[in-house]
Design an enzyme around this catalytic site. Structure first.
Site, PDB file in Angstrom:
ATOM      1  N   ASN A 248       0.872  -1.171   0.000  1.00  0.00           N
ATOM      2  CA  ASN A 248       0.000   0.000   0.000  1.00  0.00           C
ATOM      3  C   ASN A 248       0.911   1.223   0.000  1.00  0.00           C
ATOM      4  O   ASN A 248       1.551   1.506   1.008  1.00  0.00           O
ATOM      5  CB  ASN A 248      -0.895  -0.054   1.255  1.00  0.00           C
ATOM      6  CG  ASN A 248      -1.666   1.234   1.471  1.00  0.00           C
ATOM      7  OD1 ASN A 248      -1.756   2.076   0.582  1.00  0.00           O
ATOM      8  ND2 ASN A 248      -2.234   1.368   2.672  1.00  0.00           N
TER       9      ASN A 248
ATOM     10  N   LYS B 123       0.094   4.264  -0.094  1.00  0.00           N
ATOM     11  CA  LYS B 123      -0.525   5.437   0.551  1.00  0.00           C
ATOM     12  C   LYS B 123      -0.293   6.676  -0.321  1.00  0.00           C
ATOM     13  O   LYS B 123      -0.274   6.550  -1.542  1.00  0.00           O
ATOM     14  CB  LYS B 123       0.011   5.596   1.974  1.00  0.00           C
ATOM     15  CG  LYS B 123      -0.099   4.288   2.768  1.00  0.00           C
ATOM     16  CD  LYS B 123       0.099   4.420   4.245  1.00  0.00           C
ATOM     17  CE  LYS B 123      -0.060   3.048   4.881  1.00  0.00           C
ATOM     18  NZ  LYS B 123       0.003   3.071   6.332  1.00  0.00           N
TER      19      LYS B 123
ATOM     20  N   HIS C 155      -9.453   1.088   4.707  1.00  0.00           N
ATOM     21  CA  HIS C 155      -8.182   1.172   5.437  1.00  0.00           C
ATOM     22  C   HIS C 155      -8.395   2.035   6.679  1.00  0.00           C
ATOM     23  O   HIS C 155      -9.178   2.984   6.654  1.00  0.00           O
ATOM     24  CB  HIS C 155      -7.098   1.776   4.531  1.00  0.00           C
ATOM     25  CG  HIS C 155      -5.746   1.722   5.155  1.00  0.00           C
ATOM     26  ND1 HIS C 155      -5.343   2.633   6.102  1.00  0.00           N
ATOM     27  CD2 HIS C 155      -4.716   0.852   5.007  1.00  0.00           C
ATOM     28  CE1 HIS C 155      -4.111   2.314   6.502  1.00  0.00           C
ATOM     29  NE2 HIS C 155      -3.721   1.233   5.850  1.00  0.00           N
TER      30      HIS C 155
ATOM     31  N   GLU D  85      -6.799   4.342   7.927  1.00  0.00           N
ATOM     32  CA  GLU D  85      -6.592   5.785   7.721  1.00  0.00           C
ATOM     33  C   GLU D  85      -7.826   6.413   7.073  1.00  0.00           C
ATOM     34  O   GLU D  85      -8.170   7.564   7.351  1.00  0.00           O
ATOM     35  CB  GLU D  85      -5.317   6.012   6.887  1.00  0.00           C
ATOM     36  CG  GLU D  85      -4.069   5.772   7.730  1.00  0.00           C
ATOM     37  CD  GLU D  85      -2.864   5.240   6.965  1.00  0.00           C
ATOM     38  OE1 GLU D  85      -2.808   5.373   5.735  1.00  0.00           O
ATOM     39  OE2 GLU D  85      -1.963   4.691   7.629  1.00  0.00           O
TER      40      GLU D  85
ATOM     41  N   GLU E 141      -5.382  -5.490  10.217  1.00  0.00           N
ATOM     42  CA  GLU E 141      -4.379  -4.491  10.529  1.00  0.00           C
ATOM     43  C   GLU E 141      -4.706  -3.796  11.851  1.00  0.00           C
ATOM     44  O   GLU E 141      -5.519  -2.855  11.876  1.00  0.00           O
ATOM     45  CB  GLU E 141      -4.319  -3.428   9.422  1.00  0.00           C
ATOM     46  CG  GLU E 141      -3.975  -3.970   8.064  1.00  0.00           C
ATOM     47  CD  GLU E 141      -3.376  -2.892   7.165  1.00  0.00           C
ATOM     48  OE1 GLU E 141      -2.244  -3.081   6.717  1.00  0.00           O
ATOM     49  OE2 GLU E 141      -4.025  -1.866   6.952  1.00  0.00           O
TER      50      GLU E 141
ATOM     51  N   GLY F 168       2.496   1.648  10.905  1.00  0.00           N
ATOM     52  CA  GLY F 168       3.464   2.734  10.845  1.00  0.00           C
ATOM     53  C   GLY F 168       4.179   3.025  12.156  1.00  0.00           C
ATOM     54  O   GLY F 168       4.855   4.037  12.290  1.00  0.00           O
TER      55      GLY F 168
ATOM     56  N   SER G 295       3.462  -2.641  10.206  1.00  0.00           N
ATOM     57  CA  SER G 295       4.902  -2.709  10.480  1.00  0.00           C
ATOM     58  C   SER G 295       5.571  -4.003  10.002  1.00  0.00           C
ATOM     59  O   SER G 295       6.540  -4.456  10.618  1.00  0.00           O
ATOM     60  CB  SER G 295       5.181  -2.469  11.971  1.00  0.00           C
ATOM     61  OG  SER G 295       4.751  -1.173  12.346  1.00  0.00           O
TER      62      SER G 295
HETATM   63  P1  PGA Z   1       2.903  -0.090   7.643  1.00  0.00           P
HETATM   64  O1  PGA Z   1       1.437   0.166   7.043  1.00  0.00           O
HETATM   65  O2  PGA Z   1       3.425  -1.337   7.004  1.00  0.00           O
HETATM   66  O3  PGA Z   1       3.685   1.135   7.270  1.00  0.00           O
HETATM   67  O4  PGA Z   1       2.732  -0.242   9.111  1.00  0.00           O
HETATM   68  C1  PGA Z   1       0.570  -0.895   6.776  1.00  0.00           C
HETATM   69  C2  PGA Z   1      -0.738  -0.390   6.207  1.00  0.00           C
HETATM   70  O5  PGA Z   1      -1.208   0.671   6.616  1.00  0.00           O
HETATM   71  O6  PGA Z   1      -1.334  -1.031   5.322  1.00  0.00           O
END
Ligand code: PGA
Length: 253
Positions: free
Chosen positions: A9, A11, A94, A96, A166, A172, A212
């Site tokens: 992803n 983003k 997601h 976010e 997730e 993150g 992560s």
């Molecule tokens: P990350 O994000 O691997 O940077 O923790 C995962 C995601 O949001 O899909």
């Protein structure tokens, strides 16, 4: 065993020039690897990525999609627009999107229904936040997200769905849940899917872990019971790291 499914992803990262460079390198690195591999890129990169990855088997996905056909929805992108440029997958819900853009289980449900009706594969993200985890609500939250997110989704259509578990607190942050926490969440998700559909469907559903994931922890996460793949944010932005993560998943038994 479900085929390993490892998706990045991006983003809100990468211009056309950056995506072009990435794909040039990445395509060679993953050629012939026996996994479902994909990248979910910003809208502005989709046409380019779809063109460059045509016939490679590497999936190109959007990060969001509107649930309506067309009309006065400023800033939104429809399923027809995605298909028009050769994009047949999208992330939906997601965390976010849920936290910054107020997406709810109800909007997720509408988007999932629309995507499936249009032949677009939804990668549906679910997961608890830290408060919910600390208060012992993880399973209840996952159950609610699944039950409401897949409300009235027919079993035949559901077979195209990929789920990404997730935990919000792992995204993150560099913090990864314990192995047991991941295994338990996977089992809890499959239990709910058994209730909504049946045990065979629950078993056959591809469930990714996300949060992560990096080239160092991929192999261990991949070895956990019930983990069929990963949704990768930060580490997926580097084609070499993302390739190492894919290798970690392929090495797992
Ligand atoms: P990350 O994000 O691997 O940077 O923790 C995962 C995601 O949001 O899909």
């Amino acid at each position: 065993m479900n085929k390993k499914t490892v998706i990045a992803n991006f983003k809100m990262n990468k211009t056309n020039a950056e995506v072009k460079e990435y794909i040039k390198v990445f395509k060679k690195l993953v050629k012939g690897k026996d996994a479902n591999i994909g990248i979910c890129v910003p809208f502005t990169d989709l046409a380019l990525a779809a063109k460059m990855l045509k016939k490679t088997g590497i999936l190109v996905g959007a990060q969001n999609m509107n649930e309506n056909d067309k009309g006065a929805y400023t800033g939104e992108v429809s399923s027809a627009m995605l298909k028009d440029i050769g994009v047949y997958a999208t992330l939906i819900g997601h965390s976010e999107r849920r936290s910054y853009y107020n997406e709810t289980n109800a909007t997720v449900n509408k988007k999932v229904a629309k995507a499936l009706a249009e032949g677009i594969r939804p990668i549906v993200c679910i997961g608890e936040n830290l408060d919910e985890r600390n208060n012992g609500k993880t399973n209840a939250v996952l159950k609610k997200q699944l039950t409401e997110g897949f409300k009235d989704i027919d079993v035949e259509d559901f077979k195209d769905v990929i789920i990404a578990y997730e935990p919000v607190w792992a995204i993150g942050t560099g913090v990864v849940p314990t192995n047991k926490q991941i295994v338990d969440a996977m089992a809890s998700i499959r239990k709910t899917l058994t209730g909504i559909y049946n045990a065979d469907v629950a078993e056959a559903t591809i469930i990714q872990y996300g949060g992560s994931v990096n080239e160092k922890n991929a192999a261990e996460i991949a070895s956990l019971k019930g983990v069929d793949g990963a949704l990768v944010g930060g580490a997926g932005l580097d084609p070499n790291k993302f390739n190492a993560i894919i290798d970690g998943f392929l090495a797992a038994k």
